[in-house]
Write an enzyme that holds these catalytic residues in place. Structure first.
Site, short mmCIF file in Angstrom:
data_model
loop_
_atom_site.label_atom_id
_atom_site.label_comp_id
_atom_site.label_asym_id
_atom_site.label_seq_id
_atom_site.Cartn_x
_atom_site.Cartn_y
_atom_site.Cartn_z
N ASP A 138 -65.10 6.06 -44.55
CA ASP A 138 -63.92 5.20 -44.72
C ASP A 138 -63.52 4.54 -43.40
OD1 ASP A 138 -61.81 4.01 -46.00
OD2 ASP A 138 -60.50 5.76 -45.88
N ASN A 143 -64.19 0.87 -56.61
CA ASN A 143 -64.41 -0.25 -55.68
C ASN A 143 -64.73 -1.57 -56.40
OD1 ASN A 143 -66.01 1.80 -53.12
ND2 ASN A 143 -63.87 1.14 -53.27
C1 FPP Z 1 -64.60 2.26 -47.29
O1 FPP Z 1 -64.05 1.56 -46.22
C2 FPP Z 1 -66.02 2.04 -47.29
C3 FPP Z 1 -66.72 1.51 -48.30
C4 FPP Z 1 -66.10 1.10 -49.59
C5 FPP Z 1 -68.16 1.28 -48.17
C6 FPP Z 1 -68.87 2.36 -47.42
C7 FPP Z 1 -70.26 1.99 -47.20
C8 FPP Z 1 -70.90 2.10 -46.02
C9 FPP Z 1 -70.29 2.68 -44.83
C10 FPP Z 1 -72.32 1.73 -45.87
C11 FPP Z 1 -73.04 2.37 -46.98
C12 FPP Z 1 -74.44 2.29 -46.91
C13 FPP Z 1 -75.18 2.44 -48.00
C14 FPP Z 1 -76.62 2.61 -47.85
C15 FPP Z 1 -74.61 2.47 -49.35
P1 FPP Z 1 -62.96 0.45 -46.53
O2 FPP Z 1 -63.65 -0.84 -46.75
O3 FPP Z 1 -62.10 0.91 -47.65
O4 FPP Z 1 -62.17 0.45 -45.19
P2 FPP Z 1 -60.61 0.24 -45.01
O5 FPP Z 1 -59.94 1.38 -45.72
O6 FPP Z 1 -60.43 0.30 -43.54
O7 FPP Z 1 -60.29 -1.10 -45.61
#
Ligand code: FPP
EC number: 2.5.1.-
Length: 256
Positions: A27, A75
């Site tokens: 996250d 998501n």
């Molecule tokens: C949450 O951060 C993260 C995600 C929804 C995506 C996580 C994915 C990766 C780190 C890469 C994954 C790699 C593969 C191979 C699947 P957020 O976008 O909610 O962050 P925020 O809370 O700061 O907005």
């Protein structure tokens, strides 16, 4: 990547305990990008780099299983452009890393519903799983289009179908049998669930499996994550007293 000794205490300094199975809610990608005045997709791409660093470090720290949350069933409610970017991440990761994962003995599994994923993505996922299926040094589970409540519901439906078809009886059901219907059936339950970014919740990740997991929350955004943060999480885990609902031997004596 060092050879993985997957015993729970492998690589641990004497007197400490390492978890066998670590799960991570990756996250903070969006906040990481925002802090730098960058578009959110660049945060997600930096998140792939953090995944690469973490997977490289884990076996040397005695971890045998790593389960990461890459895309939750919730998501889908993000803007279409961001969903498209998130859908492209497995391809980005497998294109750059699959050969190395295969050579280094990592078995890759992608858990989560296939419905909703493009045919190309399903093909990439199946290819990654097939190419690494023979590996056993380290297990990487990527939860993608995964939600624990959905997984539990799917498991309940499959069991009910077995009962309706006469393959099982309702009285056959116990926790072990139910667990065998879950997407994580072949993995040990997570010993440690880590969530960076300062948020303190599970967000529909491994709800059944987390029954006795230790939870560690870290104040680092996922794109900055790496070996030192994983080590810090393990150090916190090592200080925990895991009793699984029982009491320690001294207290058994005291209880008379
Ligand atoms: C949450 O951060 C993260 C995600 C929804 C995506 C996580 C994915 C990766 C780190 C890469 C994954 C790699 C593969 C191979 C699947 P957020 O976008 O909610 O962050 P925020 O809370 O700061 O907005």
């Amino acid at each position: 990547m060092a050879a993985a000794d997957t015993s729970p205490n492998a690589g641990a300094p004497e007197g400490t305990v390492r978890p066998l199975h670590v799960a991570i809610v990756m996250d903070g990608n969006g906040r990481w990008a925002k802090q730098r005045g960058l578009p959110r997709p660049l945060g997600h791409r930096a998140g792939v780099e953090a995944l690469r660093r973490t997977v490289s470090a884990a076996p040397g720290l005695g971890i045998g299983w790593l389960t990461v949350f890459g895309f939750s069933t919730e998501n889908w409610s993000r803007p279409a452009a961001e969903v498209a970017e998130l859908m492209a991440l497995p391809k980005r990761y497998f294109e750059s890393d699959l050969g190395r994962l295969e050579r280094e003995g990592v078995r890759v599994r992608v858990i989560g519903r296939r419905e909703g994923l493009s045919k190309e993505l399903v093909r990439l996922v199946e290819n990654a799983q097939a190419r690494t299926a023979h590996n056993s040094r380290f297990n990487l589970n990527i939860a993608f289009n995964y939600g624990a409540q959905g997984d539990i519901t799917d498991a309940a439906r499959r069991f009910a179908e077995d009962v309706a078809a006469g393959r099982r009886r309702p009285e056959d059901l116990d926790e072990a049998l139910f667990g065998s219907f879950l997407a994580t059936a072949d993995a040990p339950p997570p010993d440690l669930i880590v969530r960076p970014s300062g948020e303190q919740r599970l967000s529909n990740f491994l709800l059944w499996e987390a029954a006795y997991a230790e939870l560690v929350f870290q104040d680092v955004l996922w794109p900055d994550y790496g070996e030192e943060h994983l080590r810090a999480a393990l150090a916190e885990f090592a200080g925990r007293d895991r009793r699984y609902g029982a009491i320690v031997a001294d207290d058994v004596l005291a209880a008379g």
